[in-house]
Design a protein around this motif. Structure first.
Motif, PDB file in Angstrom:
ATOM      1  N   ILE A  17       0.852  -1.211   0.000  1.00  0.00           N
ATOM      2  CA  ILE A  17       0.000   0.000   0.000  1.00  0.00           C
ATOM      3  C   ILE A  17       0.879   1.249   0.000  1.00  0.00           C
ATOM      4  CG2 ILE A  17      -1.699   1.309   1.330  1.00  0.00           C
ATOM      5  CD1 ILE A  17      -2.728  -1.433   2.386  1.00  0.00           C
ATOM      6  N   MET A  18       1.924   1.243   0.869  1.00  0.00           N
ATOM      7  CA  MET A  18       2.800   2.425   0.952  1.00  0.00           C
ATOM      8  C   MET A  18       3.528   2.659  -0.364  1.00  0.00           C
ATOM      9  SD  MET A  18       4.295   2.533   4.858  1.00  0.00           S
ATOM     10  CE  MET A  18       5.183   0.999   4.822  1.00  0.00           C
ATOM     11  N   ASP A  19       3.957   1.575  -1.039  1.00  0.00           N
ATOM     12  CA  ASP A  19       4.648   1.731  -2.324  1.00  0.00           C
ATOM     13  C   ASP A  19       3.687   2.204  -3.412  1.00  0.00           C
ATOM     14  OD1 ASP A  19       6.947   0.919  -1.137  1.00  0.00           O
ATOM     15  OD2 ASP A  19       6.835  -1.165  -1.838  1.00  0.00           O
ATOM     16  N   GLU A  20       2.453   1.675  -3.374  1.00  0.00           N
ATOM     17  CA  GLU A  20       1.489   2.001  -4.427  1.00  0.00           C
ATOM     18  C   GLU A  20       1.026   3.455  -4.328  1.00  0.00           C
ATOM     19  OE1 GLU A  20      -2.932   0.495  -5.968  1.00  0.00           O
ATOM     20  OE2 GLU A  20      -1.814  -0.666  -4.469  1.00  0.00           O
ATOM     21  N   PHE A  21       0.739   3.920  -3.108  1.00  0.00           N
ATOM     22  CA  PHE A  21       0.195   5.271  -2.931  1.00  0.00           C
ATOM     23  C   PHE A  21       1.245   6.284  -2.490  1.00  0.00           C
ATOM     24  CE2 PHE A  21      -3.414   2.402  -2.392  1.00  0.00           C
ATOM     25  CZ  PHE A  21      -4.341   2.965  -3.260  1.00  0.00           C
ATOM     26  N   LYS A  22       2.489   5.833  -2.289  1.00  0.00           N
ATOM     27  CA  LYS A  22       3.594   6.729  -1.886  1.00  0.00           C
ATOM     28  C   LYS A  22       3.251   7.474  -0.594  1.00  0.00           C
ATOM     29  CE  LYS A  22       5.991   5.867  -5.637  1.00  0.00           C
ATOM     30  NZ  LYS A  22       5.135   4.832  -6.184  1.00  0.00           N
ATOM     31  N   VAL A  23       2.795   6.727   0.398  1.00  0.00           N
ATOM     32  CA  VAL A  23       2.459   7.314   1.701  1.00  0.00           C
ATOM     33  C   VAL A  23       3.078   6.466   2.803  1.00  0.00           C
ATOM     34  CG1 VAL A  23       0.280   8.326   0.923  1.00  0.00           C
ATOM     35  CG2 VAL A  23       0.291   6.007   1.850  1.00  0.00           C
ATOM     36  N   ASP A  24       3.063   7.022   4.014  1.00  0.00           N
ATOM     37  CA  ASP A  24       3.491   6.277   5.199  1.00  0.00           C
ATOM     38  C   ASP A  24       2.267   5.950   6.051  1.00  0.00           C
ATOM     39  OD1 ASP A  24       6.095   6.008   4.748  1.00  0.00           O
ATOM     40  OD2 ASP A  24       6.795   7.539   6.146  1.00  0.00           O
ATOM     41  N   LEU A  25       2.195   4.730   6.571  1.00  0.00           N
ATOM     42  CA  LEU A  25       1.090   4.333   7.434  1.00  0.00           C
ATOM     43  C   LEU A  25       1.633   3.993   8.815  1.00  0.00           C
ATOM     44  CD1 LEU A  25      -0.924   1.952   5.066  1.00  0.00           C
ATOM     45  CD2 LEU A  25      -1.296   4.366   5.480  1.00  0.00           C
ATOM     46  N   ARG A  26       0.989   4.516   9.839  1.00  0.00           N
ATOM     47  CA  ARG A  26       1.407   4.236  11.214  1.00  0.00           C
ATOM     48  C   ARG A  26       0.217   3.692  11.990  1.00  0.00           C
ATOM     49  NH1 ARG A  26       5.061   9.652  12.336  1.00  0.00           N
ATOM     50  NH2 ARG A  26       6.619   9.218  10.731  1.00  0.00           N
ATOM     51  N   PHE A  27       0.345   2.437  12.414  1.00  0.00           N
ATOM     52  CA  PHE A  27      -0.712   1.788  13.177  1.00  0.00           C
ATOM     53  C   PHE A  27      -0.457   1.992  14.665  1.00  0.00           C
ATOM     54  CE2 PHE A  27      -1.156  -0.102   9.102  1.00  0.00           C
ATOM     55  CZ  PHE A  27      -2.490  -0.491   9.007  1.00  0.00           C
ATOM     56  N   PRO A  28      -1.508   1.996  15.486  1.00  0.00           N
ATOM     57  CA  PRO A  28      -1.326   2.250  16.930  1.00  0.00           C
ATOM     58  C   PRO A  28      -0.567   1.117  17.610  1.00  0.00           C
ATOM     59  CG  PRO A  28      -3.572   1.580  16.471  1.00  0.00           C
ATOM     60  CD  PRO A  28      -2.919   1.781  15.137  1.00  0.00           C
ATOM     61  N   GLN A  29       0.206   1.488  18.654  1.00  0.00           N
ATOM     62  CA  GLN A  29       0.923   0.489  19.449  1.00  0.00           C
ATOM     63  C   GLN A  29      -0.088  -0.278  20.311  1.00  0.00           C
ATOM     64  OE1 GLN A  29       4.155  -0.131  19.380  1.00  0.00           O
ATOM     65  NE2 GLN A  29       4.736   1.511  17.985  1.00  0.00           N
ATOM     66  N   SER A  30       0.309  -1.462  20.760  1.00  0.00           N
ATOM     67  CA  SER A  30      -0.574  -2.212  21.644  1.00  0.00           C
ATOM     68  C   SER A  30      -0.746  -1.432  22.954  1.00  0.00           C
ATOM     69  CB  SER A  30       0.020  -3.595  21.939  1.00  0.00           C
ATOM     70  OG  SER A  30       1.295  -3.450  22.508  1.00  0.00           O
ATOM     71  N   GLY A  31      -1.959  -1.345  23.421  1.00  0.00           N
ATOM     72  CA  GLY A  31      -2.239  -0.594  24.644  1.00  0.00           C
ATOM     73  C   GLY A  31      -2.517   0.878  24.392  1.00  0.00           C
ATOM     74  N   ALA A  32      -2.640   1.292  23.103  1.00  0.00           N
ATOM     75  CA  ALA A  32      -2.906   2.700  22.792  1.00  0.00           C
ATOM     76  C   ALA A  32      -4.324   3.067  23.245  1.00  0.00           C
ATOM     77  CB  ALA A  32      -2.748   2.948  21.304  1.00  0.00           C
ATOM     78  N   ALA A  33      -4.516   4.368  23.511  1.00  0.00           N
ATOM     79  CA  ALA A  33      -5.819   4.835  23.996  1.00  0.00           C
ATOM     80  C   ALA A  33      -6.912   4.533  22.973  1.00  0.00           C
ATOM     81  CB  ALA A  33      -5.757   6.333  24.302  1.00  0.00           C
ATOM     82  N   ASP A  34      -6.608   4.781  21.688  1.00  0.00           N
ATOM     83  CA  ASP A  34      -7.569   4.502  20.626  1.00  0.00           C
ATOM     84  C   ASP A  34      -6.965   3.450  19.700  1.00  0.00           C
ATOM     85  OD1 ASP A  34      -9.449   4.415  18.692  1.00  0.00           O
ATOM     86  OD2 ASP A  34      -9.365   6.537  18.125  1.00  0.00           O
TER      87      ASP A  34
END
Length: 1121
Positions: A1001-1018
């Motif tokens: 996905i990041m290569d196709e759309f030239k973006v960075d994706l950041r998923f929440p860490q375990s234990g994140a508020a949301d």
């Protein structure tokens, strides 16, 4: 009254878990419970159907067992396709079952794995039955339609933005459509403005494909995208403090709202979603805009440019805080603008409070400076920043900045904290100035590495001894200034010692001695004992021998000039002695006499060695060699040889005879590989025959052995030699006779050849004028007579070569000798190139000397001369000169190239962008380095200038590399960050195995994706970073994936819920029901007879599989095993 049977719960625990809830009811503890609620035995255990049972009974019984069993479907399917006559590609009826049509069918079967059967209908249409797995059948159908059926084409127009939904993720939707409709669908490329989709295939397939495409487009038409232009200054009121307001609007309307960040100069706000949701969101945004535009007023205040950052706060948090508290937006001019005007926009009654907040934030921080000499900065910082860390830990909000080359320290932070830090640093500075000093000395850079010493041993000793720090500039700075800092007394002592070392080095010289490598080990001695004596004798001289693997003859001496010369003469004397003592002679001694020469306990050989001062080596007993090797001075070797031969003569009747045989016949007498002479030696009782060295021109051959055998060998040698002359006998007149007649007797041809040779010899002797001997002139007196003084220009006798022979041959010899006289020329070579011409350990100059067969002399470094002397034959000098000048050109070109490659420039880049410029595993920066052939250096962790990137290389390439980096930075600065809520249950599916999905996905759309860490508020909060347009596309894609994956998640959860037991566990149910009496049924077969209930431990009632059991009638019915 109905009968009741009771079995233990354990016996039927496994069976009970498979029954329906209503079937699992058992009798409770209450005595009043209705027995009719208990299941009958037949209801709990339906009987298997009997062969003779009626159809109705069979059907009823079967249903009891099969109502929960899912039917199994075959994985092989069969479909029939019909191709009308008018649509057939191959219409030749006579070739049915053969020809192109049959070949195509065979090819389709091979390609898809499906089985095809063709038949011809009455209307000449083609019926094709296809069998196989579903995907194979669908692929075969597509192939049949495209290859056996004539194709039609059509176009369908849908909005350009809907095309990507037809294509689907990775083209999967398009492939599915093509398989489903057996058509070929061509969608225009993204850069093609056309909105026409071309479909080719059968008429039926065309209609299906058009219908499916229009359905997809219609579904997307339900969604809408609205772009609203709102003045940039009103964006904060729409987003609200910390994006709270825009979040509430999105939650209320269900639409997605994209507001460009403050750093992006765009006024357009993009709203996407269902049409009704978008319309509602647009209305709410416009209402806020109109309201603020009508009611908001502005005031402008002047705030120092240096205080703007305090008003903004870290990541703009202070501006958000003011907006949250007062509802007023604060507009700060860009950092590259010189304006100091800050604008406050909001409700009139809230502006006063906001203005107070702005001034409070601006004045909460102050900037101050402390005067401190720049050379003291590192002492203030301390080792690894320890001193400074103590201050910053107490006052973490104060920023302390040291500027290189400036005599001040800048402090920035809260006013009270800054004042405390300033007083602490001033106290440190006062203390350091009172007890620290520095000195600077000038030393030629070429001596710097000698001052440092091997592994820093010299400079570290000085530092530790005098408790000072010494900074010696690196080689690339080309500076001669050395700085000493520390205690005043230690500084002066270290300065004195360094100057003494430098003075001593200036008086040093280096000299290369040419000593054959074979002598190196002898000079060094066992365990370096001998060379240690030399070094002790000349302690100030460093003696370096080359590595044995290099096979170099150069021994380097370095030290004070006079000591080096003394050491050089001493070592040359050692070498001369070794050369003198290295004379070697071989003595042939019969093998049986070797033990007599050695003597009892080695007494004889030891005595000869000591008295003659020679080294004598005898072959081993197992060796057949008879040669004894004597090494030492020539005279001593001869004496030892004579003594050894004398021992042999005493032991046997040994004699030695010499015979004169022309040297040109020696090779023929020795024979191939010495066979002829060995045969003579063996035949004559093992005599020794010694021929002189080949090419020496000596005619004397030595024969040694017993007297009779020597005479015999001599006779054979002379006989062989005579045969080589062809048997010609030469008779000269007697001595004293006046006759000039020489008689030759023998074969006519041999006599003629000998006569011709003798005439040539006589002619040479007659025509050759005898050399005239010039009188030897000497200065001085003899017998009282005073001699004439000699002419100083007259050549000495030792310099005169006399040549006798025929005139023409003498002249040719003179010319040949003159050609052999070495000539010296000088070539001008810049002094700074001399060391490169010499090369590492003299390898460069030795290579040239070997290649051109000349001697090249490079002047000593202290002469600073540009002249290099070449000595050799005149025929070699010109080539050597050209080679040397060519080497000079190469070196000059290398210097110029090195200078061009050392161009440096720096680019200022925010450190947060550095990882992006470096790329994953250094891929991006490596590509830039390789493409532009430059070196790119990022700052170290403890470097003060963390935003400086240094580029080194050719100027134009360095500029190109800088532009490449700047382009990346510009692109990164345009990027925005947007949050999208994605159900955490689909995160793993989106990320994929080992991150493959997210990388794609990041290569196709030239973006960075950041998923929440375990234990994140949301846990549903996913951040997308990239260019605004690409971020929107990526978010749409992610939402589509979420929708697709959520369907699977919901389905799986439903399955799991079905498979799990009821929410109450068995234990809980038991506890609820109280004590259990077991599984209770009514009308059991054993209750209607006198038989007792079945014994569960009995192998007859409950047999084991495979165990034979006797037939027994039972109320359970006939047993079927």
């Amino acid at each position: 009254m109905s009968s009741v049977a009771v079995l233990t719960q354990e016996s039927f625990n496994e069976h009970r878990s498979g029954l329906m809830p209503e079937q699992t009811a058992v009798a409770g503890p209450s005595a009043g419970e209705d027995e009719d609620a208990l299941p009958t035995y037949k209801e709990a255990f339906p009987p298997l159907p009997e062969k003779a049972a009626s159809p109705e009974g069979t059907q009823e019984t079967a249903n009891a067992w099969t109502n929960k069993i899912r039917p199994l479907k075959s994985s092989i399917i069969t479909q029939v396709f019909h191709v009308p006559l008018e649509e057939r590609k191959y219409k030749d009826i006579n070739q049915f079952g053969e020809g192109d049509q049959a070949k195509v069918c065979v090819d389709i079967m091979h390609k898809t794995g499906a089985h095809l059967e063709l038949s011809l209908a009455k209307d000449q249409g083609l019926s094709i039955m296809v069998s196989g797995k579903l995907d194979a059948v669908m692929k075969a159908r597509k192939e049949i339609v495209s290859r056996l059926q004539t194709q039609a084409s059509a176009t369908v127009a849908i909005p350009k933005e809907h095309h990507r939904f037809v294509i689907g993720k990775n083209g999967e939707k398009l492939q599915e459509l093509e398989l489903k409709t057996a058509t070929k669908i061509q969608i225009p490329r993204p850069d093609d403005p056309s909105n026409q989709i071309k479909i080719s295939g059968t008429k039926e397939g065309l209609e299906k494909a058009k219908h499916e495409i229009l359905l997809i487009s219609a579904e997307q038409d339900k969604r809408a995208v609205e772009r609203v232009n709102i003045d940039k200054v009103y964006h904060p009121f729409i987003t609200g403090a910390y994006n709270k307001l825009v979040g509430e609007i999105m939650q209320e309307t269900g639409a997605r709202i994209n507001v460009p960040p403050p750093s992006v100069n765009k006024t357009e706000i993009v709203i996407t979603g269902e049409k009704e949701q978008v319309a509602l969101a647009v209305a709410m945004i416009k209402k806020i805009y109109e309201d603020k535009k009508k009611n908001a007023t502005t005031i402008a205040v002047e705030v120092k440019k240096s205080q703007h950052k305090y008003v903004i706060g870290p990541k703009g948090n202070t501006l958000q805080e003011i907006l949250d508290k007062t509802g007023v937006s604060v507009e700060i001019p860009p950092s590259d603008s010189s304006s100091e005007t800050v604008i406050l926009r909001g409700e009139p009654d809230r502006l006063g409070q906001a203005l107070t907040e702005v001034y409070a934030k601006a004045n909460s921080y102050t900037v101050s400076s402390v005067s401190a000499p720049s050379w003291l900065h590192r002492f203030i910082i301390g080792k690894k920043g320890q001193n400074l860390a103590k201050i910053t830990q107490q006052m973490p909000k104060v920023h302390i900045e040291f500027t290189e080359g400036e005599d001040k320290i800048t402090l920035e932070g809260p006013t009270k904290d800054v004042q405390m830090v300033q007083s602490q640093i001033e106290a440190i500075v006062t203390d350091l100035v009172s007890r620290m000093d520095y000195a600077e000395i000038t030393v030629d850079p070429k001596f710097h590495r000698h001052l440092i010493g091997k592994g820093g041993v010299n400079i570290n000793r000085i530092k530790e001894l005098h408790k000072v720090t010494v900074r010696i500039p690196p080689d690339n700075e080309k500076s001669n200034l050395i700085r000493i800092e520390g205690d005043p007394q230690g500084v002066q002592e270290a300065k004195k010692e360094l100057l003494e070392l430098a003075s001593r080095m200036e008086n040093e010289r280096t000299k290369d001695l040419i000593i054959e490598q074979r002598f190196h080990r002898a000079i060094i001695g066992q365990k370096g004992e001998k060379i240690k004596e030399v070094r002790d004798k000349f302690p100030e001289v460093i003696i370096n021998f080359p590595d044995p693997a290099q096979k170099s003859d150069i021994v380097q001496l370095r030290g004070p000039r006079t000591e080096v010369e003394k050491c050089s003469r001493f070592m040359q004397k050692i070498v001369a002695e070794m050369v003198e003592n290295s004379y070697s002679v071989s003595v042939p001694i019969f093998k049986q006499f070797h033990r007599n020469i050695i003597g009892k306990g080695g007494s004889n050989i030891k005595k000869i060695r000591e008295e003659t001062n020679t080294k004598i080596d005898l072959p081993a007993e197992t060796n057949n060699s008879e040669m004894i090797v004597i090494t030492g001075k020539k005279a001593n070797c001869e004496a030892a040889r004579n003594r050894i031969l004398a021992i042999q003569k005493e032991l046997a009747n040994i004699t030695e005879a010499e015979v004169s045989i022309p040297s040109k016949l020696h090779n023929s007498l020795i024979g191939s590989k010495g066979r002829l002479v060995r045969s003579i030696m063996e035949e004559c009782g093992g005599v020794h025959i010694h021929f002189p060295t080949e090419g020496s021109g000596i005619d004397k051959v030595t024969i040694r052995g017993p007297v009779e055998e020597v005479a015999k060998a001599k006779q054979q040698l002379l006989g062989l030699a005579e045969e080589k002359y062809g048997g010609v006998m030469v008779s000269f007149p007697r001595t004293g006779s006046q006759s000039d007649k020489v008689t030759l007797k023998g074969a006519k041809e041999c006599v003629e050849a000998a006569k011709k040779r003798m005439q040539e010899m006589v002619e040479d002797l007659v025509s050759g004028s005898p050399p005239s001997e010039a009188p030897i002139q000497e200065n001085g007196e003899a017998n009282g007579e005073v001699k004439e003084p000699v002419d100083p220009n007259a050549p000495k006798k030792c310099d005169v070569i006399l040549i006798s022979g025929r005139k023409e041959r003498c002249e040719a010899a003179v010319e040949a000798l003159k050609a052999l006289v070495p000539v010296t020329i000088e070539v001008e070579v810049p002094f700074e190139l001399h060391r490169y011409i010499i090369g590492q350990k003299g390898s460069g100059i030795r290579k040239m000397m070997d290649e051109f067969e000349v001697n090249i002399q490079v002047p000593a470094p202290e002469q600073q001369s540009d002249k290099i002397s070449i000595t050799g034959l005149s025929s070699h000098l010109e080539r050597a000169k050209e080679g040397l000048l060519e080497r000079v050109k190469e070196l000059q070109a290398e210097q110029e190239d090195r200078a061009l490659r050392s161009f440096k420039l720096t680019i200022t880049v925010d450190p947060k962008y550095h990882p992006k410029i470096i790329g994953r595993k250094g891929a991006i920066i490596t590509n830039i380095r390789t493409e532009h052939d430059v070196n790119i250096q990022f700052p170290e962790k403890n470097d003060e200038n963390q935003d400086q990137i240094t580029i080194t290389g050719y100027e134009h390439k360095a500029i190109a590399a800088r532009d490449s980096i700047q382009a990346i930075v510009d692109e990164l600065e345009e990027m925005i960050s947007e949050n999208v809520p994605l159900d955490s249950r689909v995160h793993a599916r989106i990320i994929g195995a080992r991150g493959k999905g997210i990388r794609k996905i990041m290569d196709e759309f030239k973006v960075d994706l950041r998923f929440p860490q375990s234990g994140a508020a949301d846990p549903n909060h996913v951040t997308v970073i990239g260019r605004p347009d690409l971020v929107d596309e990526a978010i749409d894609h992610l939402l589509n994936l979420e929708e697709e994956y959520m369907a699977d998640v919901v389905e799986n959860e439903a399955k799991m819920a079905y498979m799990r037991p009821p929410s109450g566990s068995a234990a809980a149910m038991d506890e609820h029901r109280g004590p259990s009496k077991g599984f209770v049924v009514r009308e059991a077969p054993w209750t209607t007879s006198s038989e007792k209930p079945p014994d569960m431990t009995s192998s007859e009632d409950f047999p084991i599989f495979g165990t034979p059991v006797a037939t027994k009638t039972s109320p359970w019915g006939p047993k079927r095993f």
